[in-house]
Design a protein around this motif. Structure first.
Motif, PDB file in Angstrom:
ATOM      1  N   MET A   1     -25.090   4.863  -2.982  1.00  0.00           N
ATOM      2  CA  MET A   1     -24.319   6.002  -2.513  1.00  0.00           C
ATOM      3  C   MET A   1     -22.834   5.734  -2.751  1.00  0.00           C
ATOM      4  N   ASN A   2     -22.161   6.685  -3.363  1.00  0.00           N
ATOM      5  CA  ASN A   2     -20.729   6.538  -3.621  1.00  0.00           C
ATOM      6  C   ASN A   2     -19.927   6.904  -2.382  1.00  0.00           C
ATOM      7  N   LYS A   3     -18.949   6.086  -2.086  1.00  0.00           N
ATOM      8  CA  LYS A   3     -18.033   6.381  -0.986  1.00  0.00           C
ATOM      9  C   LYS A   3     -16.982   7.362  -1.486  1.00  0.00           C
ATOM     10  N   PRO A   4     -16.549   8.289  -0.633  1.00  0.00           N
ATOM     11  CA  PRO A   4     -15.459   9.177  -1.051  1.00  0.00           C
ATOM     12  C   PRO A   4     -14.185   8.359  -1.239  1.00  0.00           C
ATOM     13  N   PRO A   5     -13.338   8.769  -2.172  1.00  0.00           N
ATOM     14  CA  PRO A   5     -12.093   8.020  -2.388  1.00  0.00           C
ATOM     15  C   PRO A   5     -11.200   8.100  -1.158  1.00  0.00           C
ATOM     16  N   LEU A   6     -10.490   7.023  -0.913  1.00  0.00           N
ATOM     17  CA  LEU A   6      -9.562   6.996   0.205  1.00  0.00           C
ATOM     18  C   LEU A   6      -8.261   7.677  -0.163  1.00  0.00           C
ATOM     19  N   ILE A   7      -7.664   8.322   0.806  1.00  0.00           N
ATOM     20  CA  ILE A   7      -6.359   8.965   0.660  1.00  0.00           C
ATOM     21  C   ILE A   7      -5.475   8.380   1.750  1.00  0.00           C
ATOM     22  N   PHE A   8      -4.279   7.938   1.379  1.00  0.00           N
ATOM     23  CA  PHE A   8      -3.380   7.284   2.311  1.00  0.00           C
ATOM     24  C   PHE A   8      -2.158   8.143   2.589  1.00  0.00           C
ATOM     25  N   LEU A   9      -1.767   8.222   3.853  1.00  0.00           N
ATOM     26  CA  LEU A   9      -0.499   8.841   4.230  1.00  0.00           C
ATOM     27  C   LEU A   9       0.462   7.703   4.520  1.00  0.00           C
ATOM     28  N   ASN A  10       1.624   7.770   3.955  1.00  0.00           N
ATOM     29  CA  ASN A  10       2.614   6.707   4.104  1.00  0.00           C
ATOM     30  C   ASN A  10       3.883   7.319   4.682  1.00  0.00           C
ATOM     31  N   LEU A  11       4.270   6.854   5.854  1.00  0.00           N
ATOM     32  CA  LEU A  11       5.479   7.326   6.531  1.00  0.00           C
ATOM     33  C   LEU A  11       6.415   6.148   6.663  1.00  0.00           C
ATOM     34  N   SER A  12       7.552   6.210   6.005  1.00  0.00           N
ATOM     35  CA  SER A  12       8.512   5.107   6.052  1.00  0.00           C
ATOM     36  C   SER A  12       9.749   5.523   6.825  1.00  0.00           C
ATOM     37  N   ASN A  13      10.290   4.590   7.564  1.00  0.00           N
ATOM     38  CA  ASN A  13      11.515   4.834   8.311  1.00  0.00           C
ATOM     39  C   ASN A  13      12.392   3.600   8.171  1.00  0.00           C
ATOM     40  N   PRO A  14      13.275   3.572   7.189  1.00  0.00           N
ATOM     41  CA  PRO A  14      14.067   2.371   6.934  1.00  0.00           C
ATOM     42  C   PRO A  14      15.125   2.070   7.987  1.00  0.00           C
ATOM     43  N   ASP A  15      15.383   3.001   8.896  1.00  0.00           N
ATOM     44  CA  ASP A  15      16.456   2.802   9.873  1.00  0.00           C
ATOM     45  C   ASP A  15      15.997   2.231  11.211  1.00  0.00           C
ATOM     46  N   THR A  16      14.704   2.078  11.410  1.00  0.00           N
ATOM     47  CA  THR A  16      14.233   1.576  12.699  1.00  0.00           C
ATOM     48  C   THR A  16      14.195   0.057  12.725  1.00  0.00           C
ATOM     49  N   PHE A  17      14.000  -0.474  13.879  1.00  0.00           N
ATOM     50  CA  PHE A  17      13.866  -1.922  14.072  1.00  0.00           C
ATOM     51  C   PHE A  17      15.021  -2.691  13.452  1.00  0.00           C
ATOM     52  N   SER A  18      16.212  -2.371  13.852  1.00  0.00           N
ATOM     53  CA  SER A  18      17.434  -3.074  13.416  1.00  0.00           C
ATOM     54  C   SER A  18      17.601  -3.075  11.904  1.00  0.00           C
ATOM     55  N   GLY A  19      17.209  -1.989  11.268  1.00  0.00           N
ATOM     56  CA  GLY A  19      17.397  -1.883   9.818  1.00  0.00           C
ATOM     57  C   GLY A  19      16.331  -2.544   8.984  1.00  0.00           C
ATOM     58  N   THR A  20      15.295  -3.127   9.600  1.00  0.00           N
ATOM     59  CA  THR A  20      14.247  -3.764   8.806  1.00  0.00           C
ATOM     60  C   THR A  20      13.166  -2.786   8.398  1.00  0.00           C
ATOM     61  N   GLY A  21      13.126  -1.608   9.004  1.00  0.00           N
ATOM     62  CA  GLY A  21      12.215  -0.551   8.591  1.00  0.00           C
ATOM     63  C   GLY A  21      10.866  -0.607   9.275  1.00  0.00           C
ATOM     64  N   SER A  22      10.117   0.459   9.108  1.00  0.00           N
ATOM     65  CA  SER A  22       8.754   0.526   9.613  1.00  0.00           C
ATOM     66  C   SER A  22       7.931   1.379   8.668  1.00  0.00           C
ATOM     67  N   ILE A  23       6.642   1.103   8.616  1.00  0.00           N
ATOM     68  CA  ILE A  23       5.734   1.865   7.767  1.00  0.00           C
ATOM     69  C   ILE A  23       4.482   2.163   8.570  1.00  0.00           C
ATOM     70  N   ILE A  24       4.052   3.407   8.526  1.00  0.00           N
ATOM     71  CA  ILE A  24       2.794   3.812   9.140  1.00  0.00           C
ATOM     72  C   ILE A  24       1.896   4.281   8.011  1.00  0.00           C
ATOM     73  N   ILE A  25       0.677   3.757   7.964  1.00  0.00           N
ATOM     74  CA  ILE A  25      -0.271   4.164   6.926  1.00  0.00           C
ATOM     75  C   ILE A  25      -1.550   4.622   7.606  1.00  0.00           C
ATOM     76  N   LEU A  26      -2.022   5.810   7.260  1.00  0.00           N
ATOM     77  CA  LEU A  26      -3.281   6.350   7.761  1.00  0.00           C
ATOM     78  C   LEU A  26      -4.211   6.572   6.577  1.00  0.00           C
ATOM     79  N   GLU A  27      -5.504   6.344   6.777  1.00  0.00           N
ATOM     80  CA  GLU A  27      -6.490   6.535   5.720  1.00  0.00           C
ATOM     81  C   GLU A  27      -7.312   7.793   5.985  1.00  0.00           C
TER      82      GLU A  27
END
Length: 68
Positions: A1-27
């Motif tokens: 059985m073939n698995k459906p392809p994954l799709i990723f949402l990528n949300l970047s915020n380079p200004d958070t956490f003292s300028g080190t950035g953050s990334i949220i990824i959902l599948e």
């Protein structure tokens, strides 16, 4: 059985956490659901969201909402 392809949402915020950035990824396996989630995330966070396929190719993008 073939698995459906994954799709990723990528949300970047380079200004958070003292300028080190953050990334949220959902599948997702449903592209329409991924686009709806990306639009909601962009509206609620004020950030742009990139939608990528499982090979990391961009298949869509939701810009950050414009400020009035």
């Amino acid at each position: 059985m073939n698995k459906p392809p994954l799709i990723f949402l990528n949300l970047s915020n380079p200004d958070t956490f003292s300028g080190t950035g953050s990334i949220i990824i959902l599948e997702y396996t449903d592209e329409d659901a991924a686009m709806r989630a990306a639009q909601k995330i962009a509206l609620e966070t004020g950030r742009s969201v990139t939608i990528r396929d499982e090979r990391a190719r961009v298949i869509g993008a939701v810009p950050a909402p414009s400020k009035h």
